[in-house]
Design a protein around this motif. Sequence first.
Motif, PDB file in Angstrom:
ATOM      1  N   LEU A 131       0.832  -1.212   0.000  1.00  0.00           N
ATOM      2  CA  LEU A 131       0.000   0.000   0.000  1.00  0.00           C
ATOM      3  C   LEU A 131       0.861   1.255   0.000  1.00  0.00           C
ATOM      4  CD1 LEU A 131      -2.876   1.257   0.265  1.00  0.00           C
ATOM      5  CD2 LEU A 131      -2.565   1.118   2.757  1.00  0.00           C
ATOM      6  N   MET A 132       1.956   1.228   0.740  1.00  0.00           N
ATOM      7  CA  MET A 132       2.774   2.433   0.927  1.00  0.00           C
ATOM      8  C   MET A 132       3.446   2.903  -0.359  1.00  0.00           C
ATOM      9  SD  MET A 132       6.076   0.808   2.872  1.00  0.00           S
ATOM     10  CE  MET A 132       7.387  -0.016   1.931  1.00  0.00           C
ATOM     11  N   ARG A 133       3.581   2.020  -1.341  1.00  0.00           N
ATOM     12  CA  ARG A 133       4.334   2.351  -2.555  1.00  0.00           C
ATOM     13  C   ARG A 133       3.470   2.380  -3.819  1.00  0.00           C
ATOM     14  NH1 ARG A 133       4.239  -2.419  -5.177  1.00  0.00           N
ATOM     15  NH2 ARG A 133       4.421  -4.366  -3.988  1.00  0.00           N
ATOM     16  N   ILE A 134       2.177   2.142  -3.687  1.00  0.00           N
ATOM     17  CA  ILE A 134       1.318   1.891  -4.851  1.00  0.00           C
ATOM     18  C   ILE A 134       0.865   3.172  -5.564  1.00  0.00           C
ATOM     19  CG2 ILE A 134      -1.006   1.908  -3.795  1.00  0.00           C
ATOM     20  CD1 ILE A 134       0.356  -1.007  -5.895  1.00  0.00           C
ATOM     21  N   LEU A 135       0.976   4.334  -4.911  1.00  0.00           N
ATOM     22  CA  LEU A 135       0.381   5.572  -5.430  1.00  0.00           C
ATOM     23  C   LEU A 135       0.712   5.895  -6.896  1.00  0.00           C
ATOM     24  CD1 LEU A 135      -1.276   8.189  -4.395  1.00  0.00           C
ATOM     25  CD2 LEU A 135       0.966   9.276  -4.510  1.00  0.00           C
ATOM     26  N   PRO A 136       1.968   5.743  -7.365  1.00  0.00           N
ATOM     27  CA  PRO A 136       2.264   6.113  -8.759  1.00  0.00           C
ATOM     28  C   PRO A 136       1.405   5.390  -9.798  1.00  0.00           C
ATOM     29  CG  PRO A 136       4.300   5.873  -7.538  1.00  0.00           C
ATOM     30  CD  PRO A 136       3.206   5.378  -6.638  1.00  0.00           C
ATOM     31  N   LEU A 137       0.859   4.240  -9.432  1.00  0.00           N
ATOM     32  CA  LEU A 137      -0.002   3.519 -10.372  1.00  0.00           C
ATOM     33  C   LEU A 137      -1.258   4.305 -10.727  1.00  0.00           C
ATOM     34  CD1 LEU A 137      -0.418  -0.304  -9.652  1.00  0.00           C
ATOM     35  CD2 LEU A 137       0.506   0.806 -11.699  1.00  0.00           C
ATOM     36  N   SER A 138      -1.697   5.182  -9.822  1.00  0.00           N
ATOM     37  CA  SER A 138      -2.932   5.928 -10.084  1.00  0.00           C
ATOM     38  C   SER A 138      -2.789   6.784 -11.338  1.00  0.00           C
ATOM     39  CB  SER A 138      -3.307   6.796  -8.883  1.00  0.00           C
ATOM     40  OG  SER A 138      -2.311   7.758  -8.605  1.00  0.00           O
ATOM     41  N   PHE A 139      -1.614   7.343 -11.567  1.00  0.00           N
ATOM     42  CA  PHE A 139      -1.391   8.173 -12.757  1.00  0.00           C
ATOM     43  C   PHE A 139      -1.437   7.307 -14.019  1.00  0.00           C
ATOM     44  CE2 PHE A 139       1.520   9.945  -9.360  1.00  0.00           C
ATOM     45  CZ  PHE A 139       0.593  10.846  -8.889  1.00  0.00           C
ATOM     46  N   TYR A 140      -0.767   6.172 -13.943  1.00  0.00           N
ATOM     47  CA  TYR A 140      -0.710   5.264 -15.096  1.00  0.00           C
ATOM     48  C   TYR A 140      -2.089   4.703 -15.440  1.00  0.00           C
ATOM     49  CZ  TYR A 140       0.445   1.137 -17.868  1.00  0.00           C
ATOM     50  OH  TYR A 140       0.487   0.180 -18.863  1.00  0.00           O
ATOM     51  N   LEU A 141      -2.911   4.462 -14.415  1.00  0.00           N
ATOM     52  CA  LEU A 141      -4.179   3.763 -14.618  1.00  0.00           C
ATOM     53  C   LEU A 141      -5.386   4.681 -14.795  1.00  0.00           C
ATOM     54  CD1 LEU A 141      -3.749   0.906 -11.964  1.00  0.00           C
ATOM     55  CD2 LEU A 141      -3.656   0.666 -14.464  1.00  0.00           C
ATOM     56  N   GLU A 142      -5.206   5.963 -14.589  1.00  0.00           N
ATOM     57  CA  GLU A 142      -6.364   6.866 -14.588  1.00  0.00           C
ATOM     58  C   GLU A 142      -7.256   6.702 -15.818  1.00  0.00           C
ATOM     59  OE1 GLU A 142      -7.646  11.527 -14.844  1.00  0.00           O
ATOM     60  OE2 GLU A 142      -5.517  11.035 -14.867  1.00  0.00           O
ATOM     61  N   LYS A 143      -6.671   6.566 -16.975  1.00  0.00           N
ATOM     62  CA  LYS A 143      -7.464   6.514 -18.212  1.00  0.00           C
ATOM     63  C   LYS A 143      -7.708   5.086 -18.698  1.00  0.00           C
ATOM     64  CE  LYS A 143      -6.059  11.116 -19.677  1.00  0.00           C
ATOM     65  NZ  LYS A 143      -5.382  11.948 -20.712  1.00  0.00           N
ATOM     66  N   ARG A 144      -7.295   4.090 -17.910  1.00  0.00           N
ATOM     67  CA  ARG A 144      -7.579   2.698 -18.270  1.00  0.00           C
ATOM     68  C   ARG A 144      -8.988   2.322 -17.832  1.00  0.00           C
ATOM     69  NH1 ARG A 144      -2.410   4.132 -19.413  1.00  0.00           N
ATOM     70  NH2 ARG A 144      -1.256   2.454 -20.425  1.00  0.00           N
ATOM     71  N   ASP A 145      -9.512   1.201 -18.361  1.00  0.00           N
ATOM     72  CA  ASP A 145     -10.840   0.762 -17.942  1.00  0.00           C
ATOM     73  C   ASP A 145     -10.772   0.153 -16.542  1.00  0.00           C
ATOM     74  OD1 ASP A 145     -10.352  -2.175 -18.066  1.00  0.00           O
ATOM     75  OD2 ASP A 145     -10.294  -1.893 -20.231  1.00  0.00           O
ATOM     76  N   ARG A 146     -11.931   0.016 -15.940  1.00  0.00           N
ATOM     77  CA  ARG A 146     -11.999  -0.399 -14.542  1.00  0.00           C
ATOM     78  C   ARG A 146     -11.345  -1.750 -14.302  1.00  0.00           C
ATOM     79  NH1 ARG A 146     -17.543  -1.736 -11.352  1.00  0.00           N
ATOM     80  NH2 ARG A 146     -17.253  -3.656 -12.538  1.00  0.00           N
ATOM     81  N   GLU A 147     -11.589  -2.706 -15.178  1.00  0.00           N
ATOM     82  CA  GLU A 147     -11.008  -4.044 -15.028  1.00  0.00           C
ATOM     83  C   GLU A 147      -9.490  -3.974 -14.975  1.00  0.00           C
ATOM     84  OE1 GLU A 147     -10.986  -7.985 -14.312  1.00  0.00           O
ATOM     85  OE2 GLU A 147     -12.841  -6.850 -14.602  1.00  0.00           O
ATOM     86  N   GLN A 148      -8.916  -3.191 -15.857  1.00  0.00           N
ATOM     87  CA  GLN A 148      -7.465  -3.065 -15.892  1.00  0.00           C
ATOM     88  C   GLN A 148      -6.952  -2.332 -14.651  1.00  0.00           C
ATOM     89  OE1 GLN A 148      -5.942  -1.153 -19.417  1.00  0.00           O
ATOM     90  NE2 GLN A 148      -3.903  -2.032 -19.164  1.00  0.00           N
ATOM     91  N   GLN A 149      -7.696  -1.352 -14.179  1.00  0.00           N
ATOM     92  CA  GLN A 149      -7.285  -0.634 -12.970  1.00  0.00           C
ATOM     93  C   GLN A 149      -7.111  -1.585 -11.796  1.00  0.00           C
ATOM     94  OE1 GLN A 149     -10.280   2.392 -12.495  1.00  0.00           O
ATOM     95  NE2 GLN A 149      -9.402   3.720 -14.075  1.00  0.00           N
ATOM     96  N   PHE A 150      -8.093  -2.453 -11.593  1.00  0.00           N
ATOM     97  CA  PHE A 150      -8.005  -3.394 -10.479  1.00  0.00           C
ATOM     98  C   PHE A 150      -6.963  -4.473 -10.730  1.00  0.00           C
ATOM     99  CE2 PHE A 150     -12.226  -1.637  -9.445  1.00  0.00           C
ATOM    100  CZ  PHE A 150     -12.078  -1.444  -8.087  1.00  0.00           C
ATOM    101  N   GLU A 151      -6.965  -5.032 -11.918  1.00  0.00           N
ATOM    102  CA  GLU A 151      -6.061  -6.137 -12.218  1.00  0.00           C
ATOM    103  C   GLU A 151      -4.597  -5.726 -12.083  1.00  0.00           C
ATOM    104  OE1 GLU A 151      -4.984  -9.208 -15.889  1.00  0.00           O
ATOM    105  OE2 GLU A 151      -6.838  -8.051 -15.965  1.00  0.00           O
ATOM    106  N   VAL A 152      -4.244  -4.589 -12.656  1.00  0.00           N
ATOM    107  CA  VAL A 152      -2.857  -4.132 -12.584  1.00  0.00           C
ATOM    108  C   VAL A 152      -2.476  -3.770 -11.151  1.00  0.00           C
ATOM    109  CG1 VAL A 152      -1.264  -2.303 -13.304  1.00  0.00           C
ATOM    110  CG2 VAL A 152      -2.769  -3.381 -14.985  1.00  0.00           C
ATOM    111  N   THR A 153      -3.374  -3.126 -10.430  1.00  0.00           N
ATOM    112  CA  THR A 153      -3.100  -2.789  -9.030  1.00  0.00           C
ATOM    113  C   THR A 153      -2.819  -4.044  -8.218  1.00  0.00           C
ATOM    114  OG1 THR A 153      -4.501  -0.816  -9.157  1.00  0.00           O
ATOM    115  CG2 THR A 153      -4.003  -1.663  -6.963  1.00  0.00           C
ATOM    116  N   HIS A 154      -3.625  -5.064  -8.404  1.00  0.00           N
ATOM    117  CA  HIS A 154      -3.419  -6.318  -7.680  1.00  0.00           C
ATOM    118  C   HIS A 154      -2.082  -6.943  -8.059  1.00  0.00           C
ATOM    119  CE1 HIS A 154      -8.091  -6.778  -7.402  1.00  0.00           C
ATOM    120  NE2 HIS A 154      -7.619  -5.872  -6.569  1.00  0.00           N
ATOM    121  N   GLN A 155      -1.747  -6.908  -9.333  1.00  0.00           N
ATOM    122  CA  GLN A 155      -0.478  -7.490  -9.787  1.00  0.00           C
ATOM    123  C   GLN A 155       0.717  -6.784  -9.152  1.00  0.00           C
ATOM    124  OE1 GLN A 155      -0.662  -7.195 -14.055  1.00  0.00           O
ATOM    125  NE2 GLN A 155      -1.803  -9.108 -14.303  1.00  0.00           N
TER     126      GLN A 155
END
Length: 314
Positions: A131-155
């Motif tokens: 959790l402490m390091r995940i924030l930069p993913l929000s920029f990368y995922l902002e314009k992706r679809d919801r499925e990809q947002q969750f899947e990539v975050t989990h990965q």
Amino acid sequence: MDKRNRVIGGLLGLCIGDALGVPVEFESRNSLKVNPLTDMIGYRTHNQPPGTWSDDSSLAFCLAESLCNGLDLQDIANRFVKWLYEGYWTPYGEVFDVGSTTRTAISRLKNGVPPLEAGPKDEFSNGNGSLMRILPLSFYLEKRDREQQFEVTHQVSRLTHGHLRAQMACGIYIQIAINLLKGNTPKMAYERMKNTVSDYYSKQPYATEFQHFRRIIESDISELPKDAIKSSGYVIDTLEASLWCFLNNNSYTNTVLTAVNLGGDTDTLGAVTGGLAGIYYGCEGLPEKWISKIIRVEDIIRLGGKLYVAIYGV
């Protein structure tokens, strides 16, 4: 507010919160109530100079640097290994603080375990290290679809923390961050996250873990009294506390000071809270007196600019 301001604000906001918390990590809430932290200091717990950030920021910067070239789990893993064993993206070229689950996972990565299999999956590996390091993913995922947002975050969580609970905590956090990037107020970002997450995590395999997030999803975490908010290294405690601090304050300064003065795992709580506050209030909302104390601050600002260009264009 433009996106560049939010991207750099998010990275700097995370780092400042981390640096505020480093000197008082493990101090109790009662001791900080008697002698609250009001400014950026140094030494004490880790004997580090003012402005020194910890593994929280280091691993977030490793992720951010990797995302400048797109999503590559093996590249992220390689940077994590380089951090732990070579001092990459540390303030002074050496690591002074690392969680046990994170250390275990990165040693596995070093030994060739695939990224998606490295993070321990047992019940007791639900610390806040992904959790402490995940924030930069929000920029990368902002314009992706919801499925990809969750899947990539989990990965990306799974590189160090493989249990579903840790993955879901990251998923909730990233949804709020994405909502803030879209210009929502903290309250609106929180409410919209609840709708999205309730729908996505109500299905298996996540439904069995949903109970752990009920105080966040099924009620308003901000309305709980301070005594009901815990500030340990457990991922649920950190997520709840960060949202409570963020929703109950109206400036970056007050938000992160409230977080750090909860005591306990202060550097991570400061980082997780500070990342959201940094996105919302932007660079201009961060105190200059704190920015100027951060070690390698120009490198961090440069990284934020590079990430912005890579994701959003010039």
